[in-house]
Write an enzyme that holds these catalytic residues in place. Sequence first.
Site, PDB file in Angstrom:
ATOM      1  N   ASP A 186      58.247  43.522  63.969  1.00 27.21           N
ATOM      2  CA  ASP A 186      56.987  44.129  63.581  1.00 27.21           C
ATOM      3  C   ASP A 186      55.872  43.500  64.421  1.00 27.21           C
ATOM      4  O   ASP A 186      55.614  42.310  64.300  1.00 27.21           O
ATOM      5  CB  ASP A 186      56.774  43.847  62.086  1.00 27.21           C
ATOM      6  CG  ASP A 186      55.488  44.437  61.557  1.00 27.21           C
ATOM      7  OD1 ASP A 186      54.663  44.903  62.367  1.00 27.21           O
ATOM      8  OD2 ASP A 186      55.314  44.426  60.333  1.00 27.21           O
ATOM      9  N   CYS A 204      59.429  53.417  60.319  1.00 26.66           N
ATOM     10  CA  CYS A 204      59.117  51.984  60.226  1.00 26.66           C
ATOM     11  C   CYS A 204      58.382  51.759  58.905  1.00 26.66           C
ATOM     12  O   CYS A 204      58.544  52.545  57.970  1.00 26.66           O
ATOM     13  CB  CYS A 204      58.324  51.501  61.438  1.00 26.66           C
ATOM     14  SG  CYS A 204      56.707  52.279  61.651  1.00 26.66           S
ATOM     15  N   ARG A 244      55.491  50.921  65.367  1.00 29.68           N
ATOM     16  CA  ARG A 244      56.798  51.112  66.003  1.00 29.68           C
ATOM     17  C   ARG A 244      57.276  52.555  66.002  1.00 29.68           C
ATOM     18  O   ARG A 244      57.667  53.088  67.047  1.00 29.68           O
ATOM     19  CB  ARG A 244      57.843  50.212  65.315  1.00 29.68           C
ATOM     20  CG  ARG A 244      57.598  48.737  65.546  1.00 29.68           C
ATOM     21  CD  ARG A 244      58.401  47.865  64.595  1.00 29.68           C
ATOM     22  NE  ARG A 244      57.912  48.000  63.228  1.00 29.68           N
ATOM     23  CZ  ARG A 244      58.418  47.407  62.161  1.00 29.68           C
ATOM     24  NH1 ARG A 244      59.490  46.635  62.306  1.00 29.68           N
ATOM     25  NH2 ARG A 244      57.902  47.576  60.966  1.00 29.68           N
TER      26      ARG A 244
HETATM   27  P1  4NP Z   1      54.729  49.424  61.707  1.00 31.95           P
HETATM   28  O1  4NP Z   1      53.800  48.124  61.665  1.00 31.95           O
HETATM   29  O2  4NP Z   1      55.622  49.357  60.494  1.00 31.95           O
HETATM   30  O3  4NP Z   1      55.484  49.269  62.989  1.00 31.95           O
HETATM   31  O4  4NP Z   1      53.802  50.619  61.692  1.00 31.95           O
HETATM   32  C1  4NP Z   1      53.055  47.745  60.564  1.00 31.95           C
HETATM   33  C2  4NP Z   1      51.832  48.337  60.345  1.00 31.95           C
HETATM   34  C3  4NP Z   1      51.071  47.928  59.269  1.00 31.95           C
HETATM   35  C4  4NP Z   1      51.523  46.941  58.419  1.00 31.95           C
HETATM   36  C5  4NP Z   1      52.749  46.355  58.635  1.00 31.95           C
HETATM   37  C6  4NP Z   1      53.516  46.777  59.713  1.00 31.95           C
HETATM   38  N1  4NP Z   1      50.712  46.516  57.339  1.00 31.95           N
HETATM   39  O5  4NP Z   1      51.125  45.570  56.636  1.00 31.95           O
HETATM   40  O6  4NP Z   1      49.650  47.068  57.114  1.00 31.95           O
END
Ligand code: 4NP
Length: 148
Positions: A121, A7, A13
């Site tokens: 997300d 991800c 995720r």
């Molecule tokens: P992930 O979610 O891609 O599912 O781990 C996110 C975690 C952090 C961020 C964006 C999405 N961020 O912008 O910090």
Amino acid sequence: MKILMVCLGNICRSPLAEGILQHKTKNTNVFVDSAGTASYHIGKLPDIRSIEIANKYGIDLSNQRARQFSEKDYDNFDKIYAMDTHNYASIISISRNENDRNKVELILNKINPKSCDSVPDPYYGEGDGFQKVYDMLDKACDTIVSKL
Ligand code: 4NP
């Protein structure tokens, strides 16, 4: 068989996808890992909301630490599942050849082939976002296991 879940941050995720697929392939020779395309959260534990939703189903994510996806992952994994279309594009952008590209697939295409749906997300969201993500990944991982 070595499978990598990817991800953006590797804290919401893909840690869940890793934990769910590990749980479903316990006592097999399937190895599952996860990574993020971004570097923001390297070394961190999964988001507490992912840890909690996994705990609800008896899955422990507490030994996971975020790391960044790299070109070397193409050598170390047989299959790479992207959580969304942006991650897919980032992963493909550092592929070196057709063999690399053939390893990459959007995870929700396991549920609806060719739909190109993204796992939303949940990071900035409220409410039941993590439950919805869990349910989608659980279903997708059932299909992955059924085709191993
Ligand atoms: P992930 O979610 O891609 O599912 O781990 C996110 C975690 C952090 C961020 C964006 C999405 N961020 O912008 O910090």
